[in-house]
Scaffold this motif. Structure first.
Motif, mmCIF file in Angstrom:
data_model
loop_
_atom_site.group_PDB
_atom_site.id
_atom_site.type_symbol
_atom_site.label_atom_id
_atom_site.label_comp_id
_atom_site.label_asym_id
_atom_site.label_seq_id
_atom_site.Cartn_x
_atom_site.Cartn_y
_atom_site.Cartn_z
ATOM 1 N N LEU A 215 0.847 -1.036 -0.181
ATOM 2 C CA LEU A 215 -0.199 0.127 0.078
ATOM 3 C C LEU A 215 0.718 1.373 0.042
ATOM 4 N N PRO A 216 1.936 1.326 0.684
ATOM 5 C CA PRO A 216 2.773 2.445 0.667
ATOM 6 C C PRO A 216 3.384 2.901 -0.841
ATOM 7 N N THR A 217 3.489 2.342 -1.601
ATOM 8 C CA THR A 217 3.749 2.307 -2.955
ATOM 9 C C THR A 217 2.843 3.278 -3.591
ATOM 10 N N ILE A 218 1.659 2.673 -3.289
ATOM 11 C CA ILE A 218 0.347 3.585 -3.791
ATOM 12 C C ILE A 218 -0.117 5.000 -3.206
ATOM 13 N N PRO A 224 -4.885 10.726 -0.938
ATOM 14 C CA PRO A 224 -5.680 9.936 0.250
ATOM 15 C C PRO A 224 -5.910 8.373 -0.554
ATOM 16 N N LEU A 225 -5.618 7.323 0.381
ATOM 17 C CA LEU A 225 -6.014 6.222 -0.089
ATOM 18 C C LEU A 225 -7.431 5.776 0.552
ATOM 19 N N LEU A 226 -8.140 5.181 -0.110
ATOM 20 C CA LEU A 226 -9.500 4.479 0.470
ATOM 21 C C LEU A 226 -9.383 3.249 0.015
ATOM 22 N N ILE A 227 -9.638 2.300 1.132
ATOM 23 C CA ILE A 227 -9.630 0.778 0.874
ATOM 24 C C ILE A 227 -10.968 0.019 1.272
ATOM 25 N N GLY A 228 -11.260 -0.941 0.530
ATOM 26 C CA GLY A 228 -12.570 -1.655 0.947
ATOM 27 C C GLY A 228 -11.967 -3.175 1.052
ATOM 28 N N VAL A 229 -11.897 -3.530 2.200
ATOM 29 C CA VAL A 229 -11.590 -5.170 2.417
ATOM 30 C C VAL A 229 -12.978 -5.771 3.279
ATOM 31 N N LEU A 255 -7.203 -2.354 9.851
ATOM 32 C CA LEU A 255 -6.287 -1.950 10.847
ATOM 33 C C LEU A 255 -4.815 -1.885 10.099
ATOM 34 N N ALA A 256 -4.818 -3.199 9.265
ATOM 35 C CA ALA A 256 -3.205 -3.485 8.732
ATOM 36 C C ALA A 256 -3.472 -2.280 7.447
ATOM 37 N N ALA A 257 -4.334 -2.148 6.651
ATOM 38 C CA ALA A 257 -4.520 -0.909 5.744
ATOM 39 C C ALA A 257 -4.059 0.363 6.438
ATOM 40 N N ALA A 262 -3.705 3.978 5.026
ATOM 41 C CA ALA A 262 -4.985 4.115 4.203
ATOM 42 C C ALA A 262 -5.444 5.240 4.890
ATOM 43 N N ALA A 263 -6.269 6.269 4.222
ATOM 44 C CA ALA A 263 -6.997 7.370 5.045
ATOM 45 C C ALA A 263 -8.396 7.139 5.238
ATOM 46 N N ILE A 264 -9.072 6.270 4.688
ATOM 47 C CA ILE A 264 -10.458 5.977 4.455
ATOM 48 C C ILE A 264 -10.745 4.515 4.463
#
Ligand code: HH2
Length: 288
Positions: A215-218, A224-229, A255-257, A262-264
């Motif tokens: 994720l840090p690469t992105i 800001p990074l949004l992730i959906g897991v 939490l890992a994200a 991850a911001a959102i």
């Protein structure tokens, strides 16, 4: 405590999200609202609307910082929804929730739905196609709505059949950078854009976990990074649990994200995620 821990202390990011300007002094939780797909004949229509409103209010009460409203399922094999049905599901909900106190995001890839949702007062457009559909960029270029650019390999019906990458993080980052640049070239302000690697969208379980580690690469792209897991197959693959029993696994993945920038986090289980993030933040702030 809230608001005291910068996620990216070296580069404070911001997201212009329609009527709201979001600052990521702490990770934000986006609650998922799905409008019941097959309840739109006659009386079912207002029942589904009432259920959607009640669900949204519940998630805000549980601490959701924003809401994501979707009128079409993107799960593999889900039936497509007509433009008319999607609008009939979304517009009354946007109208009813406009004053619920948090930004309203609309999950759609159809340019006509984007325009109508923004006209109805949506604050953000969340597009699983990353604004690749003809007319999508034009539909959102004006105004101040937030824009979530998501990566997907293939399309929902077939994307899980045989996803292939040479270097998943590199390819996802290259796509997201290119689409962000297309938005910028169309006149979109940088502060309106956030990026999402699209967990589970044309990715094997191995790809999803490689992406999580990368994720840090992105994040290095500077948005800001949004992730959906939340509740996804990648959680079931590790825990062996069915969708209804994936809360703990989903919270761990969120939490890992967040720990990787991850911001959102886009989640179904808002209360559990909010609690977990509060504890995560307390740990971050421990020696300050
Ligand atoms: N995942 C789903 C839908 N929209 N949007 C973004 N930006 N990121 C995602 O990861 C994402 C998304 C699909 O999630 P699923 O659990 O299949 O369905 P839903 O969350 O709509 O209940």
């Amino acid at each position: 405590m809230q608001g005291s821990v910068p996620i990216h202390s070296d580069s404070p990011l911001r997201l212009q999200c329609g009527r709201f300007s979001l600052e990521f002094s702490r990770p934000l939780v986006m609650g998922v609202i799905n409008v019941t797909p097959d309840s739109f004949s006659d009386g079912g229509k207002s029942l589904a609307l009432d259920a959607g409103i009640a669900h949204a209010r519940q998630l805000v009460a549980e601490g959701a910082d924003m809401l994501d409203i979707g009128g079409e399922s993107t799960r593999p094999g889900a039936a497509p929804v007509s433009l008319e049905d999607e609008l009939a599901r979304l517009l009354p909900l946007i109208e009813a929730l406009r004053d619920c106190g948090v930004p309203l995001s609309v999950d759609t890839f159809k340019p006509a739905v984007m325009r109508a949702a923004l006209d109805a007062g949506a604050d953000m457009i969340n597009d699983i196609y990353g604004f690749r559909q003809p007319g999508a960029i034009e539909a959102v270029a004006r105004g101040a709505s937030g824009l979530c650019v998501m990566h997907m390999q293939g399309e929902p019906r077939t994307m899980q059949q045989a996803p292939v990458y040479g270097n998943v993080a590199g390819e996802v980052a290259a796509f997201l950078r290119q689409q962000a640049q297309r938005l910028l070239a169309a006149g979109v302000a940088r502060e309106r854009i956030c990026l999402d690697p699209g967990f589970g969208f044309g990715k094997t379980t191995a790809h999803n976990y490689q992406l999580m580690r990368s994720l840090p690469t992105i994040g290095a792209l500077g948005y800001p990074l949004l992730i959906g897991v939340s509740r996804k197959t990648m959680i079931g693959a590790v825990t062996g649990k069915p969708v209804g029993e994936r809360v703990a696994g989903s919270v761990a993945a969120a939490l890992a994200a967040v720990d990787r920038g991850a911001a959102i986090v886009r989640v179904h289980d808002v209360a559990a995620t909010v609690d977990a993030l509060k504890v995560w933040q307390a740990v971050q702030a421990w020696d300050e």
